[in-house]
Design a protein around this motif. Structure first.
Motif, short mmCIF file in Angstrom:
data_model
loop_
_atom_site.label_atom_id
_atom_site.label_comp_id
_atom_site.label_asym_id
_atom_site.label_seq_id
_atom_site.Cartn_x
_atom_site.Cartn_y
_atom_site.Cartn_z
N ALA A 301 0.83 -1.21 0.00
CA ALA A 301 0.00 0.00 0.00
C ALA A 301 0.87 1.25 0.00
CB ALA A 301 -0.93 -0.01 1.21
N LEU A 302 1.96 1.23 0.77
CA LEU A 302 2.87 2.39 0.78
C LEU A 302 3.54 2.55 -0.58
CD1 LEU A 302 4.58 2.08 4.29
CD2 LEU A 302 2.84 3.72 3.57
N GLY A 422 18.09 8.32 9.60
CA GLY A 422 17.89 9.15 10.78
C GLY A 422 17.27 8.41 11.93
N GLY A 423 16.53 7.32 11.63
CA GLY A 423 15.89 6.55 12.69
C GLY A 423 14.55 7.16 13.06
N PRO A 424 13.74 6.44 13.79
CA PRO A 424 12.37 6.87 14.09
C PRO A 424 12.30 8.05 15.05
CG PRO A 424 12.88 4.87 15.30
CD PRO A 424 14.05 5.12 14.37
N ALA A 425 13.35 8.27 15.85
CA ALA A 425 13.27 9.32 16.88
C ALA A 425 13.77 10.67 16.38
CB ALA A 425 14.09 8.90 18.11
N ALA A 448 5.56 6.37 8.27
CA ALA A 448 4.94 5.04 8.34
C ALA A 448 5.92 3.96 7.88
CB ALA A 448 3.67 5.01 7.48
N PHE A 449 6.63 4.23 6.81
CA PHE A 449 7.62 3.27 6.29
C PHE A 449 8.73 3.06 7.30
CE2 PHE A 449 11.43 2.64 3.41
CZ PHE A 449 11.16 1.31 3.15
N GLY A 450 9.23 4.15 7.88
CA GLY A 450 10.30 4.04 8.87
C GLY A 450 9.89 3.25 10.09
N ARG A 451 8.63 3.39 10.49
CA ARG A 451 8.16 2.65 11.67
C ARG A 451 8.17 1.16 11.40
NH1 ARG A 451 3.36 4.76 11.94
NH2 ARG A 451 4.06 6.59 13.09
N ILE A 452 7.72 0.77 10.21
CA ILE A 452 7.72 -0.65 9.85
C ILE A 452 9.13 -1.18 9.79
CG2 ILE A 452 7.19 -2.29 8.00
CD1 ILE A 452 4.78 -0.55 7.28
N VAL A 453 10.03 -0.43 9.15
CA VAL A 453 11.41 -0.86 8.99
C VAL A 453 12.10 -0.98 10.35
CG1 VAL A 453 13.67 -0.17 8.11
CG2 VAL A 453 11.65 0.02 6.65
N HIS A 454 11.91 0.00 11.19
CA HIS A 454 12.57 -0.01 12.50
C HIS A 454 12.15 -1.23 13.31
CE1 HIS A 454 14.28 1.41 16.26
NE2 HIS A 454 13.11 1.24 16.84
N PHE A 455 10.84 -1.54 13.32
CA PHE A 455 10.38 -2.69 14.09
C PHE A 455 10.89 -3.99 13.48
CE2 PHE A 455 7.23 -5.88 15.37
CZ PHE A 455 7.24 -5.70 16.74
N ASN A 456 10.88 -4.06 12.14
CA ASN A 456 11.35 -5.27 11.48
C ASN A 456 12.83 -5.51 11.78
OD1 ASN A 456 12.65 -6.60 8.86
ND2 ASN A 456 10.52 -7.28 8.99
N ARG A 457 13.65 -4.46 11.72
CA ARG A 457 15.08 -4.61 11.99
C ARG A 457 15.32 -5.01 13.43
NH1 ARG A 457 18.62 0.21 9.45
NH2 ARG A 457 20.12 -0.90 10.75
N THR A 458 14.52 -4.47 14.34
CA THR A 458 14.69 -4.80 15.75
C THR A 458 14.38 -6.27 16.00
OG1 THR A 458 14.04 -2.54 16.35
CG2 THR A 458 14.00 -4.19 18.09
N VAL A 459 13.32 -6.77 15.35
CA VAL A 459 12.92 -8.16 15.56
C VAL A 459 13.86 -9.13 14.86
CG1 VAL A 459 11.12 -9.88 15.10
CG2 VAL A 459 10.48 -7.59 15.88
N PHE A 460 14.16 -8.86 13.59
CA PHE A 460 14.88 -9.84 12.78
C PHE A 460 16.35 -9.54 12.61
CE2 PHE A 460 10.42 -10.11 11.36
CZ PHE A 460 10.20 -11.46 11.58
#
Length: 485
Positions: A301-302, A422-425, A448-460
């Motif tokens: 969608a993005l 830059g990261g989410p913060a 929105a894209f950065g939020r998805i990427v940040h969480f994905n990188r943190t998990v995986f």
């Protein structure tokens, strides 16, 4: 208070994303037992549900019913009508037959009990007393069953347990006199109340899930990987393609700047490029990275939004170049033009032929709006040559290698990559000049894209690290480096 149900499996949304399961090659013998496959499927389902609850703030369960015009919908309607018609005949017989009615009362009691909280001790005891199935059966045997009395108690109990949004529907039950219609509506409203309870529970648990989400998803994915070692094959191919693209980009920058940039690639740059590729993923390519499957619908969608923003910014840039800044500065002109662009290009991204036709129509609309804006301000009309040129330039935007579309696309890529770095913060970077008119939408998309990427990188991240280490530091190079010391 809102109510939700404990048994959410039957109400799971049809569009709930899930990890694709890899099948064995055609003709190969089965290698897993039925129990292990069921365990794997359950693990995947739990992982997908937990991920959706965490990343989708608007996630909620909705009552599921098949479309009325589908085969399943027609069959369901026929079966339900037959059941309630049969119950009507039983209750209208002389003497009335309450066998099915008693079964329904037992189900109603079970549904009501599922809505009770541990603190509802008194209500639970009262429910067991009023809806005592042995006593009800004795009343049936002696012809003394009072369905309306029991229905009144059930409705009062529902009124004390339902969310405020269900008050009108529960109140409407009191107006029903026909016992069959009353029971049917009680079941319908109870189903809604159970869904409310599930959603209330999800909202209550979300803060706790956020704290544990990373470790939970990582552990669940490790369980999947233990049972299906091939569950990282697509991810490795995805990272390998991104590493090749990043190496080519580094060489191109080195050639253009005449600087020697030999050395290992940045793992962060490779990962960012890999994530950027997901926004332009070919829908026909089924080898989507397993670690991003749960977010594929969101990323697709993005990607569609991004393509529309690129086209929109391209049209605005071309209009400004041919008509001058005076036209775009007219009050309300840009907003009206953007509405036309969005409306005419909506849904045209899936097929090249659709996009080509939409841009032809858009060119005519832009010319008409420019002409109307100039005449409304008393300005001189643009020369026919300029209008024809603008129409032709807009119609040519369907080509992927169109220079204006390519320029805007490259600027967008740079902007999104800067947001990832830059990261989410950190504060979002300023968009480049050609994107100024769509800056708000672009920043929202990037966030929105950065939020998805940040969480994905943190998990995986722990799963990406060995793959990237192997890609960026091949064993041969590592051995050469050790020998030279």
């Amino acid at each position: 208070m809102p109510n939700q149900r404990d048994e959410a499996a039957d109400d799971s949304p049809a569009d709930l994303p899930c990890l694709e399961k890899l099948d064995s090659p055609t003709g190969s013998p089965p290698t897993a037992s039925l129990s292990s496959l069921m365990e794997l499927e359950n693990c995947v389902s739990n992982l997908s549900l937990a991920h959706e609850i965490v990343v989708n703030r608007d996630f909620c369960f909705k009552p599921q019913s098949p479309p009325t015009d589908s085969l399943e919908g027609r069959v369901t309607e026929i079966v339900h009508r037959a059941f309630w018609d049969c119950l009507q005949e039983e209750l209208n017989s002389d003497p009335p037959n309450y066998d099915h009615a008693v079964v329904l009362l037992q189900e109603v009691k079970t549904m009501l009990q599922s809505l009770l909280l541990p603190a509802h001790v008194r209500l639970r005891s009262q429910m067991d007393e009023v809806l005592d199935m042995e006593l009800i059966q004795q009343e049936v045997n002696h012809g003394a069953l009072d369905l309306h009395r029991l229905a009144g108690y059930i409705i009062n109990t529902m009124a004390s347990l339902c969310a405020p949004v269900r008050d009108p529907e529960v109140s409407a039950l009191r107006e029903l006199k026909d016992p069959v219609e009353l029971l049917r509506e009680i079941f319908r409203v109870l189903g809604l109340m159970k869904t409310d309870m599930v959603n209330f529970t999800i909202q209550s648990l979300r803060p706790h899930l956020l704290q544990q989400a990373v470790q939970y998803e990582r552990a669940k994915f490790q369980q999947i990987l233990d049972k299906q070692p091939a569950s990282l094959d697509n991810t490795m191919a995805w990272l390998q393609a991104a590493a090749s693209e990043e190496a080519s980009a580094v060489r191109a920058r080195s050639d253009s700047s005449s600087l020697d940039s030999e050395g290992p690639l940045s793992a962060t740059a490779v990962l960012n490029r890999a994530y950027m590729r997901l926004l332009h993923w070919d829908p026909r390519d089924q080898k989507y990275p397993e670690t991003a499957l749960m977010d594929r619908a969101r990323l697709d969608a993005l990607g569609q939004q991004l393509q529309m923003l690129v086209l929109e910014a391209s049209v605005l840039l071309l209009t400004n170049a041919q008509c001058g800044g005076a036209v775009l500065s007219l009050q309300g002109f840009v907003g009206k033009l953007r509405q036309s662009v969005a409306a005419l290009l909506e849904g045209s991204h899936t097929r090249e032929a659709d996009l080509k036709g939409a841009l032809l129509g858009l060119g005519e609309t832009v010319l008409q709006q420019v002409t109307d804006a100039l005449s409304g301000q008393g300005g001189a009309a643009l020369p026919r040559e300029s209008l024809d040129l603008l129409r032709g330039q807009i119609s040519e935007l369907w080509r992927h290698n169109n220079p204006v579309r390519t320029l805007i696309g490259e600027r967008v890529q740079v902007f999104l990559q800067a947001m990832l770095q830059g990261g989410p913060a950190k504060r979002s970077p300023e968009p480049p000049a050609p994107l100024g008119l769509v800056s708000a939408e672009l920043a929202e998309l990037g966030t929105a894209f950065g939020r998805i990427v940040h969480f994905n990188r943190t998990v995986f991240g722990p799963f990406y690290a060995p793959v990237l280490r192997k890609l960026l530091f091949p064993p041969a190079e590592a051995e050469t480096g050790e020998d030279s010391r």
